[in-house]
Design an enzyme around this catalytic site. Structure first.
Site, short mmCIF file in Angstrom:
data_model
loop_
_atom_site.label_atom_id
_atom_site.label_comp_id
_atom_site.label_asym_id
_atom_site.label_seq_id
_atom_site.Cartn_x
_atom_site.Cartn_y
_atom_site.Cartn_z
N GLY A 46 0.70 -1.18 0.07
CA GLY A 46 -0.05 -0.08 -0.13
C GLY A 46 0.76 1.23 0.19
O GLY A 46 0.45 2.56 0.49
N SER A 47 2.20 1.13 -0.41
CA SER A 47 2.68 2.52 -0.53
C SER A 47 2.34 3.46 -1.47
O SER A 47 2.34 4.71 -1.40
CB SER A 47 4.35 2.26 -0.98
OG SER A 47 4.52 1.95 -2.29
N ARG A 63 -14.94 -15.40 -10.30
CA ARG A 63 -14.46 -13.95 -10.65
C ARG A 63 -15.72 -13.06 -10.58
O ARG A 63 -15.67 -11.98 -9.96
CB ARG A 63 -13.72 -13.82 -11.76
CG ARG A 63 -12.42 -14.18 -11.70
CD ARG A 63 -11.66 -13.80 -12.97
NE ARG A 63 -10.41 -14.59 -12.96
CZ ARG A 63 -9.09 -14.44 -12.45
NH1 ARG A 63 -9.26 -13.18 -11.99
NH2 ARG A 63 -8.21 -14.89 -12.76
N ARG A 118 -5.36 -8.62 -8.71
CA ARG A 118 -6.49 -9.51 -9.36
C ARG A 118 -7.08 -8.93 -10.82
O ARG A 118 -7.03 -7.61 -10.85
CB ARG A 118 -7.76 -9.84 -8.51
CG ARG A 118 -7.43 -10.02 -7.14
CD ARG A 118 -7.10 -11.54 -7.07
NE ARG A 118 -7.92 -12.52 -7.35
CZ ARG A 118 -7.87 -13.72 -7.97
NH1 ARG A 118 -6.60 -14.17 -7.46
NH2 ARG A 118 -8.61 -14.42 -8.35
N LEU A 174 -9.83 -7.84 -13.19
CA LEU A 174 -11.33 -7.49 -13.01
C LEU A 174 -12.03 -8.02 -14.23
O LEU A 174 -11.46 -7.94 -15.41
CB LEU A 174 -11.26 -5.95 -12.94
CG LEU A 174 -10.75 -5.57 -11.76
CD1 LEU A 174 -10.51 -3.97 -11.92
CD2 LEU A 174 -11.38 -5.82 -10.61
N ASN A 176 -5.12 2.50 -13.24
CA ASN A 176 -4.15 1.44 -12.43
C ASN A 176 -2.92 2.11 -12.84
O ASN A 176 -2.57 2.69 -13.61
CB ASN A 176 -4.16 0.17 -13.36
CG ASN A 176 -3.22 -1.09 -12.82
OD1 ASN A 176 -3.12 -1.08 -11.68
ND2 ASN A 176 -2.79 -1.63 -13.88
N HIS A 200 1.05 0.77 -13.17
CA HIS A 200 2.03 -0.45 -13.65
C HIS A 200 3.35 -0.07 -13.67
O HIS A 200 3.82 0.93 -14.24
CB HIS A 200 1.48 -1.01 -15.05
CG HIS A 200 1.95 -2.30 -15.52
ND1 HIS A 200 1.77 -3.50 -14.92
CD2 HIS A 200 3.04 -2.23 -16.18
CE1 HIS A 200 2.68 -4.34 -15.42
NE2 HIS A 200 3.34 -3.83 -16.40
N ASP A 239 -3.60 -4.55 -18.55
CA ASP A 239 -2.42 -3.59 -18.62
C ASP A 239 -2.68 -2.88 -20.04
O ASP A 239 -1.56 -2.87 -20.82
CB ASP A 239 -1.21 -4.26 -18.32
CG ASP A 239 -0.91 -4.89 -17.08
OD1 ASP A 239 -1.63 -4.01 -16.11
OD2 ASP A 239 -0.31 -5.87 -16.79
C1 GAR Z 1 3.70 -1.29 -7.35
O1 GAR Z 1 4.79 -1.34 -7.69
C2 GAR Z 1 2.59 -1.13 -8.48
O2 GAR Z 1 3.02 -0.62 -9.67
C3 GAR Z 1 2.51 -2.68 -8.80
O3 GAR Z 1 2.39 -3.34 -7.58
C4 GAR Z 1 3.22 -2.49 -6.60
C5 GAR Z 1 2.24 -2.23 -5.36
O4 GAR Z 1 3.00 -1.54 -4.28
N1 GAR Z 1 1.12 -3.21 -9.52
C6 GAR Z 1 1.39 -4.20 -10.21
O5 GAR Z 1 2.32 -4.93 -10.52
C7 GAR Z 1 0.09 -4.24 -10.96
N2 GAR Z 1 0.01 -5.34 -12.18
P1 GAR Z 1 2.36 -0.90 -3.40
O6 GAR Z 1 1.49 -1.97 -2.35
O7 GAR Z 1 3.44 -0.63 -2.09
O8 GAR Z 1 1.55 0.31 -3.71
#
Ligand code: GAR
Length: 226
Positions: free
Chosen positions: A13-14, A66, A92, A94, A108, A110, A146
């Site tokens: 969750g950063s 789903r 996940r 969607l 989103n 990525h 994506d």
């Molecule tokens: C982040 O790097 C985000 O871009 C990636 O997961 C991480 C979550 O970090 N998302 C994906 O890979 C989606 N396919 P966080 O929980 O610290 O925000």
């Protein structure tokens, strides 16, 4: 007027934290109505609670399909009054019914320069591939993974010495800057989807920040505060 949002997480969750921080700094005009995690132990839930945000755990394995899982999330998001859905490390895929419930209102982030390296654990894939640049992408979510129209990207260098961890951290620092900015543009109604492209009204010029640790190239540029 603040845009009411739901933030969906699966882990640390950063990115959620960067959104909370920019809201508290009054730079991002959004209100987090609910944080939903599909994992009960996601650290992002702790972050949300520290800021007195409503949290919900909806575990995908408790649903037989789903579609049922997504419908449960749609119900919670609508009942909470959120109008936009922010995927922040939500791992996940969607269903079309979920995406159609919030047309052009799902974003989103990525950790790669799409369309290169879609999928998961892409920071390590990019480092192992030996790319010279990688970065992050904020895009609208459509029915393919994506794939949706791109709002903003930040490019950072990748080094021969990088692994997924070191490259991923360099990318993550910029995720925390471009995601709140993209959400602010959505909140201000400044994003217009034209086919595959996204027009940002009064689009800032390309932003280049060159310091020794993390030179980056951001397009469109960041506005003050981001
Ligand atoms: C982040 O790097 C985000 O871009 C990636 O997961 C991480 C979550 O970090 N998302 C994906 O890979 C989606 N396919 P966080 O929980 O610290 O925000």
């Amino acid at each position: 007027m603040a845009l009411p949002i739901a933030v969906l997480i699966s882990g640390s969750g950063s990115n959620l934290q960067s959104i909370i921080d920019k809201i508290e700094q009054k730079v991002l005009h959004a209100e987090i109505k609910v944080v939903i995690s599909n994992k009960p132990d996601a650290y992002g839930l702790t972050r949300a609670k520290k800021h007195n945000l409503r949290t919900e755990v909806i575990e995908h394995q408790n649903f037989s399909s789903r579609e049922d899982f997504d419908q449960a999330m749609v119900r919670v998001i609508k009942e909470a009054g959120a109008e936009a859905v922010i995927l922040a490390g939500f791992m996940r895929i969607l269903t079309p019914a979920f995406i159609q419930a919030f047309p052009n209102k799902i974003l989103n982030i990525h950790p790669a320069i799409l369309p290169s390296f879609p999928g998961v654990r892409v920071q390590a894939q990019a480092a192992d591939y030996g790319v010279r640049f990688s970065g992050c992408t904020v895009h609208f979510v459509d029915e393919k993974m994506d794939n949706g129209p791109i709002i903003i990207q930040a490019v950072v260098p990748a080094y021969v010495s990088d692994d997924g961890q070191s490259l991923g951290q360099r990318i993550l620092n910029w995720e925390h800057r471009i995601y709140p900015q993209a959400i602010e543009w959505l909140a201000q109604g400044r994003l217009k989807i034209v086919g595959r492209k996204v027009e940002v009204r009064d689009c800032p010029p390309v932003f280049v920040q060159a310091d020794e640790t993390a030179p980056a190239f951001v397009n469109p540029g960041l506005e003050p505060g981001f």
